[in-house]
Design a protein around this motif. Structure first.
Motif, PDB file in Angstrom:
ATOM      1  N   ARG A  13     -26.251 -17.770 -30.849  1.00  0.00           N
ATOM      2  CA  ARG A  13     -27.262 -18.778 -31.162  1.00  0.00           C
ATOM      3  C   ARG A  13     -26.965 -19.364 -32.536  1.00  0.00           C
ATOM      4  NH1 ARG A  13     -32.437 -20.100 -29.515  1.00  0.00           N
ATOM      5  NH2 ARG A  13     -33.588 -21.266 -31.112  1.00  0.00           N
ATOM      6  N   LEU A  14     -27.003 -20.678 -32.639  1.00  0.00           N
ATOM      7  CA  LEU A  14     -26.754 -21.366 -33.889  1.00  0.00           C
ATOM      8  C   LEU A  14     -28.086 -21.732 -34.547  1.00  0.00           C
ATOM      9  CD1 LEU A  14     -23.800 -23.470 -32.493  1.00  0.00           C
ATOM     10  CD2 LEU A  14     -23.655 -21.447 -33.953  1.00  0.00           C
ATOM     11  N   LEU A  15     -28.025 -22.309 -35.740  1.00  0.00           N
ATOM     12  CA  LEU A  15     -29.254 -22.616 -36.448  1.00  0.00           C
ATOM     13  C   LEU A  15     -30.072 -23.679 -35.711  1.00  0.00           C
ATOM     14  CD1 LEU A  15     -27.692 -21.004 -38.621  1.00  0.00           C
ATOM     15  CD2 LEU A  15     -28.896 -22.380 -40.309  1.00  0.00           C
ATOM     16  N   VAL A 104     -17.075 -27.805 -45.529  1.00  0.00           N
ATOM     17  CA  VAL A 104     -18.537 -27.707 -45.613  1.00  0.00           C
ATOM     18  C   VAL A 104     -19.000 -26.372 -46.182  1.00  0.00           C
ATOM     19  CG1 VAL A 104     -18.945 -29.376 -43.777  1.00  0.00           C
ATOM     20  CG2 VAL A 104     -18.711 -26.962 -43.190  1.00  0.00           C
ATOM     21  N   LEU A 105     -18.142 -25.358 -46.162  1.00  0.00           N
ATOM     22  CA  LEU A 105     -18.549 -24.068 -46.723  1.00  0.00           C
ATOM     23  C   LEU A 105     -17.903 -23.766 -48.073  1.00  0.00           C
ATOM     24  CD1 LEU A 105     -15.780 -22.571 -45.982  1.00  0.00           C
ATOM     25  CD2 LEU A 105     -16.973 -21.790 -43.955  1.00  0.00           C
ATOM     26  N   THR A 106     -17.173 -24.734 -48.615  1.00  0.00           N
ATOM     27  CA  THR A 106     -16.457 -24.510 -49.872  1.00  0.00           C
ATOM     28  C   THR A 106     -17.399 -24.132 -51.006  1.00  0.00           C
ATOM     29  OG1 THR A 106     -14.634 -25.982 -49.267  1.00  0.00           O
ATOM     30  CG2 THR A 106     -15.001 -25.598 -51.619  1.00  0.00           C
ATOM     31  N   ASP A 107     -18.450 -24.911 -51.197  1.00  0.00           N
ATOM     32  CA  ASP A 107     -19.327 -24.676 -52.339  1.00  0.00           C
ATOM     33  C   ASP A 107     -20.024 -23.321 -52.271  1.00  0.00           C
ATOM     34  OD1 ASP A 107     -18.780 -26.997 -53.760  1.00  0.00           O
ATOM     35  OD2 ASP A 107     -20.305 -28.164 -52.713  1.00  0.00           O
ATOM     36  N   CYS A 108     -20.541 -22.978 -51.097  1.00  0.00           N
ATOM     37  CA  CYS A 108     -21.262 -21.707 -51.000  1.00  0.00           C
ATOM     38  C   CYS A 108     -20.332 -20.516 -51.152  1.00  0.00           C
ATOM     39  CB  CYS A 108     -22.035 -21.645 -49.683  1.00  0.00           C
ATOM     40  SG  CYS A 108     -23.589 -22.573 -49.767  1.00  0.00           S
ATOM     41  N   ASN A 109     -19.121 -20.612 -50.650  1.00  0.00           N
ATOM     42  CA  ASN A 109     -18.165 -19.516 -50.856  1.00  0.00           C
ATOM     43  C   ASN A 109     -17.778 -19.390 -52.320  1.00  0.00           C
ATOM     44  OD1 ASN A 109     -16.802 -17.994 -48.369  1.00  0.00           O
ATOM     45  ND2 ASN A 109     -17.540 -19.976 -47.668  1.00  0.00           N
ATOM     46  N   ALA A 110     -17.615 -20.532 -52.986  1.00  0.00           N
ATOM     47  CA  ALA A 110     -17.299 -20.485 -54.414  1.00  0.00           C
ATOM     48  C   ALA A 110     -18.470 -19.927 -55.215  1.00  0.00           C
ATOM     49  CB  ALA A 110     -16.926 -21.876 -54.911  1.00  0.00           C
ATOM     50  N   ARG A 298     -24.550 -23.066 -43.056  1.00  0.00           N
ATOM     51  CA  ARG A 298     -24.425 -22.676 -41.652  1.00  0.00           C
ATOM     52  C   ARG A 298     -24.847 -23.826 -40.721  1.00  0.00           C
ATOM     53  NH1 ARG A 298     -24.238 -16.868 -41.299  1.00  0.00           N
ATOM     54  NH2 ARG A 298     -22.481 -16.350 -42.653  1.00  0.00           N
ATOM     55  N   THR A 299     -25.806 -24.642 -41.138  1.00  0.00           N
ATOM     56  CA  THR A 299     -26.164 -25.821 -40.348  1.00  0.00           C
ATOM     57  C   THR A 299     -25.012 -26.814 -40.333  1.00  0.00           C
ATOM     58  OG1 THR A 299     -28.527 -25.579 -40.831  1.00  0.00           O
ATOM     59  CG2 THR A 299     -27.778 -27.744 -40.126  1.00  0.00           C
ATOM     60  N   MET A 303     -22.839 -28.287 -37.113  1.00  0.00           N
ATOM     61  CA  MET A 303     -22.779 -29.724 -36.863  1.00  0.00           C
ATOM     62  C   MET A 303     -21.331 -30.215 -36.817  1.00  0.00           C
ATOM     63  SD  MET A 303     -25.810 -30.819 -36.355  1.00  0.00           S
ATOM     64  CE  MET A 303     -27.552 -30.675 -36.787  1.00  0.00           C
ATOM     65  N   LEU A 304     -20.493 -29.677 -37.682  1.00  0.00           N
ATOM     66  CA  LEU A 304     -19.082 -30.088 -37.669  1.00  0.00           C
ATOM     67  C   LEU A 304     -18.403 -29.637 -36.379  1.00  0.00           C
ATOM     68  CD1 LEU A 304     -16.631 -31.372 -38.947  1.00  0.00           C
ATOM     69  CD2 LEU A 304     -16.313 -29.301 -40.336  1.00  0.00           C
ATOM     70  N   ALA A 305     -18.731 -28.442 -35.905  1.00  0.00           N
ATOM     71  CA  ALA A 305     -18.176 -27.995 -34.628  1.00  0.00           C
ATOM     72  C   ALA A 305     -18.575 -28.955 -33.510  1.00  0.00           C
ATOM     73  CB  ALA A 305     -18.654 -26.581 -34.314  1.00  0.00           C
ATOM     74  N   LEU A 306     -19.817 -29.404 -33.506  1.00  0.00           N
ATOM     75  CA  LEU A 306     -20.277 -30.350 -32.479  1.00  0.00           C
ATOM     76  C   LEU A 306     -19.631 -31.716 -32.659  1.00  0.00           C
ATOM     77  CD1 LEU A 306     -24.086 -29.496 -32.237  1.00  0.00           C
ATOM     78  CD2 LEU A 306     -22.207 -28.689 -30.790  1.00  0.00           C
TER      79      LEU A 306
END
Length: 324
Positions: A13-15, A104-110, A298-299, A303-306
């Motif tokens: 299940r996604l967000l 899209v996850l660069t900032d949060c991982n950093a 995560r949202t 969205m990028l996958a879709l």
């Protein structure tokens, strides 16, 4: 949704925002109540005959699993930047496109890497343990001292998107940035960082070492007893990339001996059941592989996958396709 909308299934299940879009734009069964493993995902794929399959690490597709995908599948879209749970060459050989979710996850991982640096250097795990026990006595001037982060030399292994984002944040702490990478960046990307052609040459100059490169369970660990021994005594190690990059036995020995002052880990060789000897170390700050775990990121990943599914269905280039 009309019957000619792209058919897809997902392994988890996604967000909510992503699930709302799936209901509006795609033909899909209800989201699973629990994350599917590979066998359950393949069973659903044969029952539903989807155009696209959205996966995460809980449902790896390798070897015979790729062969078992139905002919209807034209895209495997992983809701992650990492690809170690997919046999990309085998998928592409079957003419099944592959996409991931970089950027899209660069900032949060950093952000998380900086948190690990601060927490490890300033003994956050030990302070938290002391407070949960009730504190009970005033600390003396020389008791439970951490290491200052400001002005330290930060070595970054892997100066891609996330490595550069970590360097940008570290400059706010007046840190000197050193890096080892497959290639030297151009001056604009380096932004004053110092390049080392080999890891071994860089390590003796690092007060803090942060890992930001892909890993492979079959490759020898990048960080082992030899490379740990090249770091200055009392340095700090951070890993928010892949657990396979570190020889954990060597890490435990270095943390016990004082070769490392502390470490901060978001990833482990055996997830979600890390080595109990790691869990027992007071100078190890740990998080449960949550680099991208924010509502916003995560949202955006879903969205990028879709977006990739929509693009392929329309005969357009994938926004974040993966090549061999």
């Amino acid at each position: 949704m009309t019957t000619d909308a792209p058919r897809l299934i997902r392994s988890t299940r996604l967000l909510d925002g992503v699930e709302d879009r799936i209901r509006a734009e795609f033909n899909a069964p209800p989201p699973p109540e629990q994350a599917l493993d590979t066998a359950a995902l393949l069973e659903l794929a044969h029952a539903y005959q989807p155009f696209a399959v959205l996966v995460t690490h809980t449902a790896p597709l390798k070897g015979a699993d790729v062969d078992a995908l139905p002919q209807s599948v034209r895209l495997v879209a992983t809701v992650s930047v990492g690809l170690d749970h997919l046999d990309v060459p085998a998928l592409l050989a079957r003419n099944i496109a592959v996409s991931n979710t970089p950027d899209v996850l660069t900032d949060c991982n950093a952000d998380l890497a900086i948190m690990l640096i601060l927490a490890a250097s300033r003994r956050a795990a030990e302070y938290y343990t002391l407070m949960k026990a009730g504190w009970g006595h005033a600390l003396g001037m020389g008791e439970m001292l951490g290491h200052r982060v400001t002005g330290k030399r930060l070595g970054i292994v892997g100066m891609g998107r996330i490595g550069q984002a970590v360097a940008k944040r570290a400059r706010g702490f007046d840190m000197s940035i050193l890096y080892h990478n497959r290639r030297q960046l151009d001056p604009a990307e380096e932004a004053g960082a110092t390049y080392f052609d080999t890891l071994e040459d860089m390590l003796p100059h690092c007060d803090i070492l942060s890992l930001h490169m892909p890993g492979s369970p079959t490759a020898p660990p990048l960080i082992n007893a030899r490379t740990l021994g090249l770091l200055p005594r009392g340095s700090v190690l951070v890993n928010a990339a892949r657990g396979s990059l570190i020889d954990e036995d060597a890490l435990i020995a270095a943390l016990r001996s004082g070769q490392l002052f502390a470490a901060g880990l978001d990833v482990f060789r055996n997830e979600p059941n890390p080595n109990p000897a790691l869990l027992a170390l007071p100078n190890l700050f740990m998080t449960p592989h949550v680099g991208s775990a924010t509502l916003e990121t995560r949202t955006a990943m879903g969205m990028l996958a879709l977006d990739n599914v929509r693009a392929l269905a329309a005969g357009k280039p994938l926004p974040s396709g993966v090549s061999a």
